[in-house]
Design a protein around this motif. Structure first.
Motif, PDB file in Angstrom:
ATOM      1  N   MET A 103      50.951  10.448  16.559  1.00 52.74           N
ATOM      2  CA  MET A 103      49.655  10.218  17.190  1.00 52.74           C
ATOM      3  C   MET A 103      49.454  11.203  18.340  1.00 52.74           C
ATOM      4  O   MET A 103      50.395  11.513  19.072  1.00 52.74           O
ATOM      5  CB  MET A 103      49.574   8.786  17.726  1.00 52.74           C
ATOM      6  CG  MET A 103      49.569   7.719  16.652  1.00 52.74           C
ATOM      7  SD  MET A 103      48.121   7.785  15.587  1.00 52.74           S
ATOM      8  CE  MET A 103      48.363   6.265  14.655  1.00 52.74           C
ATOM      9  N   PRO A 104      48.226  11.685  18.536  1.00 56.49           N
ATOM     10  CA  PRO A 104      47.973  12.602  19.650  1.00 56.49           C
ATOM     11  C   PRO A 104      48.022  11.873  20.984  1.00 56.49           C
ATOM     12  O   PRO A 104      47.956  10.657  21.055  1.00 56.49           O
ATOM     13  CB  PRO A 104      46.565  13.132  19.359  1.00 56.49           C
ATOM     14  CG  PRO A 104      45.924  12.042  18.570  1.00 56.49           C
ATOM     15  CD  PRO A 104      47.028  11.443  17.728  1.00 56.49           C
ATOM     16  N   TRP A 118      45.560   5.590  11.583  1.00 52.87           N
ATOM     17  CA  TRP A 118      45.752   6.717  12.495  1.00 52.87           C
ATOM     18  C   TRP A 118      44.437   7.087  13.164  1.00 52.87           C
ATOM     19  O   TRP A 118      43.366   6.677  12.737  1.00 52.87           O
ATOM     20  CB  TRP A 118      46.338   7.918  11.758  1.00 52.87           C
ATOM     21  CG  TRP A 118      45.341   8.888  11.162  1.00 52.87           C
ATOM     22  CD1 TRP A 118      44.691   9.911  11.813  1.00 52.87           C
ATOM     23  CD2 TRP A 118      44.879   8.942   9.805  1.00 52.87           C
ATOM     24  NE1 TRP A 118      43.876  10.589  10.945  1.00 52.87           N
ATOM     25  CE2 TRP A 118      43.971  10.024   9.703  1.00 52.87           C
ATOM     26  CE3 TRP A 118      45.155   8.194   8.658  1.00 52.87           C
ATOM     27  CZ2 TRP A 118      43.339  10.365   8.519  1.00 52.87           C
ATOM     28  CZ3 TRP A 118      44.541   8.521   7.477  1.00 52.87           C
ATOM     29  CH2 TRP A 118      43.641   9.591   7.405  1.00 52.87           C
ATOM     30  N   TYR A 119      44.557   7.873  14.249  1.00 54.49           N
ATOM     31  CA  TYR A 119      43.390   8.452  14.896  1.00 54.49           C
ATOM     32  C   TYR A 119      43.742   9.890  15.260  1.00 54.49           C
ATOM     33  O   TYR A 119      44.912  10.278  15.314  1.00 54.49           O
ATOM     34  CB  TYR A 119      42.987   7.672  16.149  1.00 54.49           C
ATOM     35  CG  TYR A 119      44.061   7.586  17.197  1.00 54.49           C
ATOM     36  CD1 TYR A 119      44.253   8.623  18.120  1.00 54.49           C
ATOM     37  CD2 TYR A 119      44.897   6.467  17.271  1.00 54.49           C
ATOM     38  CE1 TYR A 119      45.251   8.554  19.072  1.00 54.49           C
ATOM     39  CE2 TYR A 119      45.887   6.392  18.219  1.00 54.49           C
ATOM     40  CZ  TYR A 119      46.066   7.431  19.119  1.00 54.49           C
ATOM     41  OH  TYR A 119      47.065   7.365  20.055  1.00 54.49           O
ATOM     42  N   ASP A 120      42.716  10.712  15.528  1.00 54.19           N
ATOM     43  CA  ASP A 120      42.954  12.100  15.901  1.00 54.19           C
ATOM     44  C   ASP A 120      41.801  12.595  16.768  1.00 54.19           C
ATOM     45  O   ASP A 120      40.638  12.297  16.494  1.00 54.19           O
ATOM     46  CB  ASP A 120      43.090  12.979  14.656  1.00 54.19           C
ATOM     47  CG  ASP A 120      43.564  14.379  15.002  1.00 54.19           C
ATOM     48  OD1 ASP A 120      44.488  14.496  15.835  1.00 54.19           O
ATOM     49  OD2 ASP A 120      43.025  15.354  14.452  1.00 54.19           O
ATOM     50  N   VAL A 180      40.506  16.280  18.648  1.00 54.20           N
ATOM     51  CA  VAL A 180      40.795  17.708  18.676  1.00 54.20           C
ATOM     52  C   VAL A 180      39.615  18.473  19.263  1.00 54.20           C
ATOM     53  O   VAL A 180      38.449  18.149  19.008  1.00 54.20           O
ATOM     54  CB  VAL A 180      41.122  18.228  17.260  1.00 54.20           C
ATOM     55  CG1 VAL A 180      39.951  18.015  16.311  1.00 54.20           C
ATOM     56  CG2 VAL A 180      41.550  19.674  17.278  1.00 54.20           C
ATOM     57  N   ARG A 190      46.711  13.057   8.430  1.00 62.22           N
ATOM     58  CA  ARG A 190      46.196  13.313   9.773  1.00 62.22           C
ATOM     59  C   ARG A 190      46.322  14.790  10.136  1.00 62.22           C
ATOM     60  O   ARG A 190      45.392  15.408  10.664  1.00 62.22           O
ATOM     61  CB  ARG A 190      46.936  12.467  10.804  1.00 62.22           C
ATOM     62  CG  ARG A 190      46.287  12.516  12.182  1.00 62.22           C
ATOM     63  CD  ARG A 190      47.213  12.010  13.262  1.00 62.22           C
ATOM     64  NE  ARG A 190      48.312  12.940  13.495  1.00 62.22           N
ATOM     65  CZ  ARG A 190      48.225  14.026  14.240  1.00 62.22           C
ATOM     66  NH1 ARG A 190      47.089  14.353  14.817  1.00 62.22           N
ATOM     67  NH2 ARG A 190      49.275  14.808  14.403  1.00 62.22           N
ATOM     68  N   SER A 191      47.493  15.366   9.848  1.00 61.58           N
ATOM     69  CA  SER A 191      47.706  16.776  10.164  1.00 61.58           C
ATOM     70  C   SER A 191      46.766  17.674   9.368  1.00 61.58           C
ATOM     71  O   SER A 191      46.209  18.648   9.896  1.00 61.58           O
ATOM     72  CB  SER A 191      49.161  17.156   9.890  1.00 61.58           C
ATOM     73  OG  SER A 191      50.036  16.415  10.712  1.00 61.58           O
ATOM     74  N   SER A 199      43.191  17.374  10.752  1.00 63.57           N
ATOM     75  CA  SER A 199      43.101  18.032  12.045  1.00 63.57           C
ATOM     76  C   SER A 199      42.939  19.542  11.877  1.00 63.57           C
ATOM     77  O   SER A 199      42.113  20.179  12.530  1.00 63.57           O
ATOM     78  CB  SER A 199      44.346  17.727  12.887  1.00 63.57           C
ATOM     79  OG  SER A 199      44.253  18.296  14.166  1.00 63.57           O
ATOM     80  N   GLN A 243      35.204  11.122   9.858  1.00 58.20           N
ATOM     81  CA  GLN A 243      35.327  12.301  10.726  1.00 58.20           C
ATOM     82  C   GLN A 243      34.015  12.481  11.471  1.00 58.20           C
ATOM     83  O   GLN A 243      32.937  12.419  10.872  1.00 58.20           O
ATOM     84  CB  GLN A 243      35.624  13.550   9.896  1.00 58.20           C
ATOM     85  CG  GLN A 243      35.629  14.847  10.680  1.00 58.20           C
ATOM     86  CD  GLN A 243      36.866  14.992  11.563  1.00 58.20           C
ATOM     87  OE1 GLN A 243      37.964  14.630  11.173  1.00 58.20           O
ATOM     88  NE2 GLN A 243      36.671  15.514  12.768  1.00 58.20           N
TER      89      GLN A 243
END
Length: 409
Positions: free
Chosen positions: A186-187, A214-216, A218, A248-249, A252, A285
Motif C-alpha cells: 500500500m502507498p 487495495w487503494y493507490d 499517484v 495495483r502496480s 499505477s 480509477q
C-alpha cells in the motif's frame, strides 16, 4: 411487554444450563446457579478468581489436557472475537467433599465473545454442558462394549481438536503474511503533493477472511493532477493479496502514461488476463485536475465514488460503469465520464466492505453512506475517515475488508 423492563441478571441466574462470564484475563466475573451447582462450587469460590485456580488439571492424570484445550479456545475467542465450539472434553474436577480426590467428568463447552462499542472483547460467555451421566448410563446399559466405544469417541474427539488447532494456526500464519504483504504494497497515507488526503484500510474480523482490497494515489503528469484508484480482488488469503499487488502496480504504471482513466483500465484488463486470480476484480480509477476543476473517472464493476459538495449534497459518480476485469469474452473499450468540482468539495472512494451487508440491497448502503457524508460535511479528511468507519462498519466487526480514500478538493 414493550413497557416491561427485563431483569437480565435474573434471566442469567435462571438459565437451565451451566453458564459463566469470564474477563479476557480469564477471571470469573459471574456464574449462574446451575454452573455453581453442577461444578460443586460456591459463588465465593468462583467469582473474582482465575479460571484455572478454580479448576486446574487433575495432577494424578499425566495425559490430562482439559486445561490446555480450554485455555486455547478462550484465547482464540479473545483474539478473533468469534464463537468457538470445543470438542468433547474430559476435564476432571476435584471433590469438594473429599479434597485430593478427583471425579472423572466429561463436558461439551462453547465459548463466545461479548463485544464492546469499539468491537473489542470485554467478556467471554463460557457455556458448558456436562455429559458425564450420559456416558455412564450408556456404559451401565451396554457394559464393556460401551466403555470401548466411549474411549474411542473420546480419543477421536481429542484427535479432531488437535487437527482443528493445527488448521487454525496455519490459517493464522497465512493471515499474518497476507496482511503484511498488503501493508507493504500500500502507498504511504501522506498527502499527494499539497492536496489533503486520508486513507484507511480495515481487514475483516474473521481470521480466515483476508481479502484483496487495495487503494493507490499517484501524481500524474501535468500542472496539478493526481490519480486515485480503489480495487477489490475476488477471493481470500495469500492468493488474493498477491493478485492485488500485481494489479495495483500495473494500474499505477498505466495511469502515468494513459490518456485517461478508461485507457488505464483498458490496459489493466489486458494485463489481468495473465494474472492468476484476477478474474472479476472490480476497480475504479479517477483523475483529478485542478487546472480544469474536473474529475475524470471510469469504473470496472466497482461501487461508485461519492462526491460530497460543500453544501452537503452527495453525487455518486456512476456514469461510466462497466463489468469487472475479465468479465467480457472480447475486449471492449471502457467508458469514461467527467464531473466538475469546486474548492472544498470532497471525493470519497471505497470498497464494498464499507457499504454492503448481507440480505440488503446495495442502494441501502449507498443511502447510508450519503447520509453519513452529509452529516459530517464540515469535517476534515482525517477525522472524516474515522467517522465514516465508525458510522458505517458493523459494531461487531466487518466480514469483508474495507479500503477508504478521502480527497479534499
Amino acid at each position: 411487554m414493550a413497557d416491561t423492563a427485563i431483569d437480565y441478571a435474573a434471566v442469567f441466574q435462571a438459565l437451565p444450563g451451566m453458564v459463566a462470564l469470564l474477563t479476557p484475563e480469564l477471571v470469573y466475573a459471574d456464574a449462574n446457579e446451575e454452573f455453581l451447582r453442577l461444578s460443586g462450587r460456591t459463588r465465593e469460590q468462583v467469582v473474582g478468581r482465575y479460571l484455572f485456580d478454580v479448576f486446574p488439571d487433575n495432577p494424578t492424570d499425566p495425559a490430562a489436557s482439559g486445561m490446555r484445550n480450554l485455555a486455547a479456545s478462550l484465547t482464540r475467542v479473545v483474539d478473533s472475537g468469534e464463537r468457538d465450539a470445543m470438542a468433547l472434553q474430559r476435564y476432571d474436577v476435584e471433590s469438594t467433599q473429599r479434597p485430593g480426590e478427583w471425579e472423572v467428568r466429561y463436558w461439551s463447552p462453547v465459548n463466545a465473545p461479548v463485544l464492546g462499542p469499539d468491537g473489542s472483547v470485554v467478556l467471554l460467555i463460557h457455556k458448558v454442558e456436562e455429559i458425564t451421566e450420559l456416558i455412564r448410563a450408556r456404559s451401565r446399559r451396554q457394559g464393556d462394549r460401551a466403555r470401548v466405544l466411549e474411549a474411542e469417541l473420546y480419543t477421536r474427539a481429542r484427535e479432531l481438536q488437535e487437527v482443528n488447532e493445527r488448521l487454525r494456526r496455519a490459517h493464522a500464519r497465512e493471515r499474518e503474511v497476507a496482511l503484511a504483504l498488503q501493508k507493504a504494497m500500500m502507498p504511504s497515507p501522506s498527502p499527494v503533493r499539497h492536496h489533503r488526503a486520508a486513507v484507511r484500510y480495515r481487514p475483516a474480523v474473521s481470521a480466515l477472511n483476508v481479502c484483496g482490497d487495495w487503494y493507490d494515489l499517484v501524481d500524474l503528469p501535468g500542472e496539478d493532477r493526481i490519480g486515485v484508484a480503489v480495487g477489490d480482488v475476488v477471493g481470500h488469503g495469500l492468493a488474493a493479496a498477491c493478485a492485488m499487488g500485481q494489479l495495483r502496480s500495473a494500474l499505477s504504471a498505466a495511469s502515468l502514461v494513459a490518456a485517461g482513466p478508461a485507457q488505464a483500465l483498458d490496459a489493466l484488463g489486458l494485463y489481468a488476463d495473465s494474472v492468476e486470480g484476477a478474474e472479476n476484480t472490480t476497480v475504479v480509477q479517477t483523475c483529478m485536475d485542478w487546472a480544469t476543476h474536473t474529475i475524470t473517472y471510469s469504473s470496472a464493476g466497482h461501487p461508485p465514488p461519492a462526491l460530497l459538495r460543500r453544501d452537503g449534497t452527495v453525487t455518486f459518480l456512476d456514469q461510466a460503469t462497466d463489468p469487472p476485469l475479465g468479465a467480457r469474452p472480447e475486449h471492449v473499450p471502457r467508458p469514461q465520464a467527467a464531473v466538475g468540482f469546486t474548492e472544498g468539495d470532497t471525493l470519497v472512494l471505497y470498497t464494498d466492505g464499507l457499504i454492503e451487508r448481507r440480505h440488503e440491497d446495495i442502494d441501502t448502503g449507498l443511502t447510508r453512506l450519503a447520509a453519513a457524508l452529509t452529516r459530517h460535511r464540515h469535517t476534515a479528511p482525517e477525522p472524516l475517515a474515522d467517522a465514516l468507519l465508525l458510522d458505517l462498519l458493523p459494531p461487531d466487526g466487518a466480514t469483508d475488508d474495507t479500503a477508504l480514500v478521502i480527497i479534499r478538493l
